[in-house]
Design a protein around this motif. Structure first.
Motif, mmCIF file in Angstrom:
data_model
loop_
_atom_site.group_PDB
_atom_site.id
_atom_site.type_symbol
_atom_site.label_atom_id
_atom_site.label_comp_id
_atom_site.label_asym_id
_atom_site.label_seq_id
_atom_site.Cartn_x
_atom_site.Cartn_y
_atom_site.Cartn_z
ATOM 1 N N ALA A 82 0.856 -1.187 0.000
ATOM 2 C CA ALA A 82 0.000 0.000 0.000
ATOM 3 C C ALA A 82 0.891 1.236 0.000
ATOM 4 O O ALA A 82 1.822 1.326 0.808
ATOM 5 C CB ALA A 82 -0.906 0.005 1.228
ATOM 6 N N ARG A 83 0.630 2.163 -0.918
ATOM 7 C CA ARG A 83 1.361 3.439 -0.927
ATOM 8 C C ARG A 83 0.448 4.523 -0.395
ATOM 9 O O ARG A 83 -0.635 4.773 -0.946
ATOM 10 C CB ARG A 83 1.849 3.787 -2.338
ATOM 11 C CG ARG A 83 2.690 5.087 -2.385
ATOM 12 C CD ARG A 83 3.534 5.171 -3.652
ATOM 13 N NE ARG A 83 2.731 5.132 -4.853
ATOM 14 C CZ ARG A 83 2.168 6.204 -5.415
ATOM 15 N NH1 ARG A 83 2.335 7.405 -4.904
ATOM 16 N NH2 ARG A 83 1.432 6.073 -6.508
ATOM 17 N N GLY A 84 0.875 5.137 0.699
ATOM 18 C CA GLY A 84 0.088 6.203 1.302
ATOM 19 C C GLY A 84 0.283 7.518 0.570
ATOM 20 O O GLY A 84 1.247 7.690 -0.183
ATOM 21 N N VAL A 85 -0.631 8.459 0.826
ATOM 22 C CA VAL A 85 -0.465 9.794 0.229
ATOM 23 C C VAL A 85 0.779 10.487 0.782
ATOM 24 O O VAL A 85 1.297 11.419 0.178
ATOM 25 C CB VAL A 85 -1.715 10.671 0.451
ATOM 26 C CG1 VAL A 85 -2.896 10.134 -0.352
ATOM 27 C CG2 VAL A 85 -2.075 10.773 1.931
ATOM 28 N N LEU A 134 5.497 3.446 2.079
ATOM 29 C CA LEU A 134 5.032 2.149 1.577
ATOM 30 C C LEU A 134 4.838 1.194 2.750
ATOM 31 O O LEU A 134 5.687 1.134 3.647
ATOM 32 C CB LEU A 134 6.051 1.536 0.608
ATOM 33 C CG LEU A 134 6.302 2.269 -0.709
ATOM 34 C CD1 LEU A 134 7.300 1.486 -1.560
ATOM 35 C CD2 LEU A 134 5.003 2.482 -1.479
ATOM 36 N N TYR A 135 3.753 0.440 2.712
ATOM 37 C CA TYR A 135 3.408 -0.498 3.787
ATOM 38 C C TYR A 135 3.198 -1.888 3.195
ATOM 39 O O TYR A 135 2.400 -2.048 2.263
ATOM 40 C CB TYR A 135 2.115 -0.050 4.488
ATOM 41 C CG TYR A 135 2.181 1.358 5.008
ATOM 42 C CD1 TYR A 135 2.653 1.639 6.288
ATOM 43 C CD2 TYR A 135 1.794 2.433 4.193
ATOM 44 C CE1 TYR A 135 2.720 2.947 6.757
ATOM 45 C CE2 TYR A 135 1.866 3.744 4.652
ATOM 46 C CZ TYR A 135 2.325 3.991 5.936
ATOM 47 O OH TYR A 135 2.397 5.292 6.381
ATOM 48 N N PHE A 136 3.886 -2.879 3.761
ATOM 49 C CA PHE A 136 3.718 -4.256 3.311
ATOM 50 C C PHE A 136 2.412 -4.825 3.871
ATOM 51 O O PHE A 136 1.962 -4.438 4.957
ATOM 52 C CB PHE A 136 4.853 -5.154 3.822
ATOM 53 C CG PHE A 136 6.218 -4.874 3.253
ATOM 54 C CD1 PHE A 136 6.500 -3.731 2.529
ATOM 55 C CD2 PHE A 136 7.252 -5.785 3.466
ATOM 56 C CE1 PHE A 136 7.776 -3.491 2.023
ATOM 57 C CE2 PHE A 136 8.532 -5.557 2.967
ATOM 58 C CZ PHE A 136 8.793 -4.410 2.248
ATOM 59 N N GLY A 137 1.856 -5.790 3.131
ATOM 60 C CA GLY A 137 0.737 -6.582 3.620
ATOM 61 C C GLY A 137 0.867 -8.001 3.109
ATOM 62 O O GLY A 137 1.486 -8.230 2.058
ATOM 63 N N HIS A 187 -2.415 -2.014 8.033
ATOM 64 C CA HIS A 187 -1.059 -1.667 8.420
ATOM 65 C C HIS A 187 -0.812 -0.162 8.249
ATOM 66 O O HIS A 187 -0.341 0.520 9.164
ATOM 67 C CB HIS A 187 -0.081 -2.481 7.550
ATOM 68 C CG HIS A 187 1.349 -2.346 7.927
ATOM 69 N ND1 HIS A 187 2.371 -2.743 7.104
ATOM 70 C CD2 HIS A 187 1.945 -1.838 9.032
ATOM 71 C CE1 HIS A 187 3.521 -2.507 7.698
ATOM 72 N NE2 HIS A 187 3.295 -1.957 8.859
ATOM 73 N N ALA A 188 -1.183 0.361 7.077
ATOM 74 C CA ALA A 188 -0.997 1.795 6.810
ATOM 75 C C ALA A 188 -1.808 2.637 7.793
ATOM 76 O O ALA A 188 -1.317 3.619 8.364
ATOM 77 C CB ALA A 188 -1.421 2.103 5.375
ATOM 78 N N TRP A 189 -3.049 2.245 8.021
ATOM 79 C CA TRP A 189 -3.964 2.994 8.908
ATOM 80 C C TRP A 189 -3.414 3.018 10.332
ATOM 81 O O TRP A 189 -3.391 4.069 10.989
ATOM 82 C CB TRP A 189 -5.330 2.324 8.840
ATOM 83 C CG TRP A 189 -6.457 2.986 9.563
ATOM 84 C CD1 TRP A 189 -6.702 4.326 9.683
ATOM 85 C CD2 TRP A 189 -7.520 2.310 10.251
ATOM 86 N NE1 TRP A 189 -7.861 4.513 10.400
ATOM 87 C CE2 TRP A 189 -8.377 3.312 10.758
ATOM 88 C CE3 TRP A 189 -7.844 0.972 10.473
ATOM 89 C CZ2 TRP A 189 -9.528 3.007 11.481
ATOM 90 C CZ3 TRP A 189 -8.991 0.668 11.185
ATOM 91 C CH2 TRP A 189 -9.823 1.670 11.677
ATOM 92 N N LEU A 190 -2.961 1.853 10.806
ATOM 93 C CA LEU A 190 -2.473 1.764 12.194
ATOM 94 C C LEU A 190 -1.168 2.513 12.398
ATOM 95 O O LEU A 190 -0.841 2.894 13.515
ATOM 96 C CB LEU A 190 -2.312 0.291 12.596
ATOM 97 C CG LEU A 190 -3.627 -0.482 12.720
ATOM 98 C CD1 LEU A 190 -3.376 -1.982 12.812
ATOM 99 C CD2 LEU A 190 -4.429 0.000 13.924
#
Ligand SMILES: [Zn+2]
Length: 294
Positions: free
Chosen positions: A77-80, A84-87, A110-113
């Protein structure tokens, strides 16, 4: 380096290995890259956002726990923010399949937390299942969220979920990953309960108003929290325990090393996470669950 990465790391291009090795050297690599680290790796390897995310997929998939399917899914996931966050997919021996965490749910949670406010793209090594398409339709990025798959043209969530049903159909305006503080308080002041309460206060439950949060403490004293992420279609909702297990797994900790857990839920809510939380924790070898209501 955490042993789970050894095989996938060895198969990366040499330039990417050189750029990532200092970041991944320690066992507690958080399975994310900050925007600054992303820029440095892109510059060193001549990659853009999409090609870097594709290149990292084998490392994300290496985080999967698949005692049932043995099928490894990785997501980035790429945040604004540019982070970068793995899942990865996470399954539980001894628990119903409904407790499974899909890789896209994992990357999103993962990104949210970790405090990301919205997502720009999700890159996955297999096409997202219907459950995940619906789960991602709850996000504040909407159907414009970029979806990147190997060998496919760049597309959006709207392309993969036409004629979508989502929050707006139920007149919900606070979306998943929007900043929120429900403002509940709790008399208990121990650190684990305080963190579970903080998670409840940031949880997303606009359909039931049954906000909930979980905090897990490991045998070596580390704490991981999870917020409930409810979905307009109900079934793709991700329970707070699963969210905490996402953060724990992505942080390199072992889900079978939970010493105690706290679940906090709303008083008078017409649903409860308690029985499922207790059962899944038991499948992971933890019998010590404290339950509070606010
Ligand atoms: Zn899925």
């Amino acid at each position: 380096m955490h042993p789970r990465f050894h095989t996938a790391f060895a198969e990366l291009p040499a330039s990417l290995q050189t750029a990532l090795e200092p970041l991944m050297r320690h066992d507690d690599f958080p399975s994310m890259l900050t925007a600054q680290q992303v820029d440095a790796v892109k510059d060193a390897c001549g990659l853009d956002n999409d090609t870097l995310a594709f290149a990292l997929l084998p490392l994300a998939a290496a985080c999967s726990i698949t005692p049932i399917s043995h099928f490894q899914v990785g997501a980035i996931a790429r945040g604004v923010s540019g982070n970068l966050y793995f899942g990865a997919n996470i399954e539980f021996s001894g628990a119903p399949l409904q407790q499974t965490i899909h890789a896209e749910q994992c990357a999103v949670s993962h990104a949210w937390l970790r405090g990301e406010k919205s997502l720009a793209s999700i890159t996955v090594n297999y096409t997202p299942c219907g459950h995940c398409r619906q789960f991602m339709n709850e996000l504040n990025s909407g159907t414009g969220l970029a979806i990147r798959l190997p060998g496919r043209a760049p597309a959006t969530l709207g392309d993969y979920l036409p004629d979508a049903f989502g929050p707006k159909d139920l007149n919900i305006t606070t979306l998943l990953m929007d900043t929120i503080n429900h403002g509940f308080t709790l008399a208990e002041t121990d650190a684990l309960s305080a963190q579970a309460l903080d998670a409840l206060n940031q949880s997303h439950a606009p359909y039931s108003n049954a906000q909930s949060g979980v905090a897990l403490e490991t045998h070596d004293g580390k704490i991981y929290t999870g917020r409930y992420a409810e979905n307009a279609a109900f079934n793709p909702s991700l329970p707070p325990l699963q969210a905490a297990l996402v953060l724990m797994t992505m942080s390199g900790a072992d889900c079978q090393q939970i010493n105690r857990a706290v679940l906090i839920e709303r008083n008078g809510a017409n649903l409860s996470q308690f029985d499922a939380t207790r059962a899944t924790l038991a499948a992971l070898g933890c019998q010590n669950l404290t339950h509070h209501r606010v």
